[in-house]
Design a protein around this motif. Structure first.
Motif, PDB file in Angstrom:
ATOM      1  N   GLU A  48       7.459  -0.193  -2.017  1.00  0.00           N
ATOM      2  CA  GLU A  48       7.545  -1.619  -1.695  1.00  0.00           C
ATOM      3  C   GLU A  48       9.004  -2.013  -1.429  1.00  0.00           C
ATOM      4  O   GLU A  48       9.302  -2.770  -0.513  1.00  0.00           O
ATOM      5  N   LYS A  86      -1.369   7.400   0.909  1.00  0.00           N
ATOM      6  CA  LYS A  86      -0.534   6.196   0.748  1.00  0.00           C
ATOM      7  C   LYS A  86       0.827   6.594   0.174  1.00  0.00           C
ATOM      8  O   LYS A  86       0.906   7.490  -0.680  1.00  0.00           O
ATOM      9  N   THR A 113       2.544   5.061  -1.990  1.00  0.00           N
ATOM     10  CA  THR A 113       2.552   4.898  -3.454  1.00  0.00           C
ATOM     11  C   THR A 113       1.981   6.147  -4.141  1.00  0.00           C
ATOM     12  O   THR A 113       2.506   6.592  -5.162  1.00  0.00           O
ATOM     13  N   ARG A 137      -2.371  -1.095 -10.094  1.00  0.00           N
ATOM     14  CA  ARG A 137      -2.512  -0.724  -8.685  1.00  0.00           C
ATOM     15  C   ARG A 137      -3.077  -1.896  -7.894  1.00  0.00           C
ATOM     16  O   ARG A 137      -3.943  -2.630  -8.365  1.00  0.00           O
ATOM     17  N   GLY A 138      -2.599  -2.037  -6.675  1.00  0.00           N
ATOM     18  CA  GLY A 138      -3.029  -3.172  -5.850  1.00  0.00           C
ATOM     19  C   GLY A 138      -2.274  -4.450  -6.204  1.00  0.00           C
ATOM     20  O   GLY A 138      -2.599  -5.531  -5.722  1.00  0.00           O
ATOM     21  N   SER A 155       0.426  -5.901  -5.411  1.00  0.00           N
ATOM     22  CA  SER A 155       1.184  -6.754  -4.487  1.00  0.00           C
ATOM     23  C   SER A 155       0.464  -8.079  -4.254  1.00  0.00           C
ATOM     24  O   SER A 155       1.102  -9.087  -3.927  1.00  0.00           O
TER      25      SER A 155
HETATM   26  N1  ASP Z   1       1.328  -0.027  -3.250  1.00  0.00           N
HETATM   27  C1  ASP Z   1       0.681  -0.359  -4.470  1.00  0.00           C
HETATM   28  C2  ASP Z   1      -0.638   0.368  -4.589  1.00  0.00           C
HETATM   29  O1  ASP Z   1      -0.942   1.197  -3.751  1.00  0.00           O
HETATM   30  C3  ASP Z   1       0.517  -1.824  -4.666  1.00  0.00           C
HETATM   31  C4  ASP Z   1      -0.197  -2.540  -3.554  1.00  0.00           C
HETATM   32  O2  ASP Z   1      -0.279  -2.052  -2.447  1.00  0.00           O
HETATM   33  O3  ASP Z   1      -0.659  -3.655  -3.796  1.00  0.00           O
HETATM   34  O4  ASP Z   1      -1.364   0.163  -5.514  1.00  0.00           O
END
Ligand code: ASP
Length: 441
Positions: free
Chosen positions: A116, A49, A51, A184-185, A187
């Motif tokens: 992002e 990813k 990120t 994390r996560g 979004s």
């Molecule tokens: N890109 C960030 C992550 O990998 C946030 C997301 O995708 O929600 O955690």
């Protein structure tokens, strides 16, 4: 006309092919005025990813190591998307600035957020929407806590001036202007914040699965999808480990009573799952919404004659747990019995001491320990006030020859929890699922 906020996760934006799918989805419904994007995720299972690559870059830079190669891999992913979409967009100055700031010691949050940021700029260009930076509308306070009211006002005010906009997920800013990310996560949280701020009719969360299933597909073959679920039912099932979306991440819309629609970018025609505050009882699945199991619990069963009239018995029992730093999951009780259901991870090395203290301080007639237990939650808003549910459930388990060690039904009547041996968990989940779902006519 109501407004829809559509959030797309990393796999929905991994490359130009995925961007095109998103384009079609957005263009199909003019109510999709606000789009929130994650950074590009994995293109295939062996991929990394964006990120994660950004965090790796930051780490190398902070150790004084060469990060150019990792940064180039990131830059190339964005260049490829722009080229494949034939966009007239020059990201080189942005890439250059980010690279310079990493070299100058930018924070991990700043660096991680750039996935992002860049993705939203590209998506805005592709859709012909405005780009609105999350740093200008999503705020944290001095202590780093999310400032919901200041944010809500800023989102409402700013977006009233943009009819259609793309907003990057995952981050906001501190009072001193520094970038700060959500966990994390995160979004998913941004999408929910924007949905609340614009008072959306629905918050669409686009991912790579078609919503929730009634049971874990590794246990039940081809389980039926859940079309509609309430926040409370979701909480019960999520607690047992069934997850697509972390329920904590949708608190802004839950509070505002805005429904969340989980949809699949790769199969937009599928109905997905709608999460709502209140819903009519499920009937077609014989009253259950889902069934989920989790292994690794221990039950401590305590018996003492006249326990029910012994003042302070429960309090003293729980204070033993508290002083040992143990939290419990359930506490079903009878007239002279009380059981504690505790996750093994909580008990780790402390079981003997706890048993000793119970014996010493409470003088019970007996204390039994059942280890290797699994809990199975059968959840459904349709269960409340529907007679015969428990009978059906226990008949199904009985017919399978499964020994039930513990039963707990919350007073809300939306779930029944049973404890079985770890090794019986899969069979028990299947028995319950088929008892209810096969009766569906
Ligand atoms: N890109 C960030 C992550 O990998 C946030 C997301 O995708 O929600 O955690």
């Amino acid at each position: 006309m109501g407004v829809i906020v559509a959030k797309f996760g990393g796999t929905s934006l991994a490359n130009a092919v995925q961007f095109r799918k998103v384009y079609r989805i957005i263009m199909e419904d003019p109510r999709r005025q606000y789009v929130v994007v994650s950074a590009p995720g994995k293109c295939h299972s062996g991929d990394t990813k964006i990120t994660d690559l950004l965090y790796a870059c930051h780490k190398k830079a902070s150790l004084g190591e060469e990060f150019g190669e990792v940064f180039e891999a990131i830059a190339q992913r964005f260049r490829d998307i722009i080229r494949d979409l034939n966009l007239d967009l020059d990201v080189e100055p942005l890439l250059k600035e980010i690279r310079e700031r990493i070299a100058a010691g930018a924070s991990a949050d700043y660096v991680a957020s750039r996935g992002e940021y860049l993705n939203a700029i590209i998506m805005a260009k592709f859709l012909g929407y405005d780009f609105v930076d999350a740093a200008d509308i999503i705020f944290f306070d001095e202590r780093g806590m999310f400032d919901s009211e200041r944010t809500n006002e800023a989102v409402a005010r700013c977006l009233s001036r943009h009819e259609r906009a793309v907003i990057p997920g995952f981050y906001g800013s501190m009072p001193n202007g520094e970038i700060k990310t959500f966990p994390r996560g995160g979004s998913d949280i941004t999408g929910a914040i924007i949905a609340r701020g614009v008072n959306a009719e629905v918050y669409e969360n686009w991912t790579d699965v078609s919503g929730f299933l009634m049971a874990d597909p590794r246990i039940v073959e081809n389980p039926k999808p859940i079309r509609k679920i309430t926040y409370r039912e979701l909480r019960e099932l999520a607690y047992m480990g069934a997850s697509v979306l972390h329920e904590d991440s949708i608190f802004p819309v839950k509070k505002a009573g805005i429904p969340v629609h989980i949809k699949n970018t790769n199969a937009p025609e599928e109905p997905g799952t709608l999460i709502v505050n209140e819903a009519e009882p499920v009937t077609c699945t014989g009253a259950i919404t889902g069934v989920a199991g989790k292994k690794g619990f221990t039950v401590i069963a305590i018996e003492k004659t006249f326990m029910h009239v012994e003042l302070g018995f429960g309090r003293r029992l729980l204070s033993i747990l508290e002083s040992n730093g143990i939290s419990f999951e359930h506490m079903p009780s009878g007239i002279d019995t009380i059981s504690l259901v505790i996750a093994d991870s909580q008990l780790d090395g402390k079981l003997e001491k706890v048993i000793e203290e119970i014996k010493e301080q409470l003088q019970p007639d007996s204390v039994e320990v059942h280890s290797n237990m699994a809990l199975i939650a059968t959840v459904g808003r349709g269960m409340a006030h529907t007679p015969g549910i428990a009978a059906k459930l226990f008949t199904a388990l009985g017919n399978e020859g499964i020994n039930v060690r513990m039963i707990d039904q919350g007073s809300s009547e939306i779930n029944i929890i049973v404890g079985v041996e770890n090794e019986d968990m899969e069979r028990a989940v299947r028995a319950i699922y088929y008892a209810f779902v096969d009766n569906c006519k």
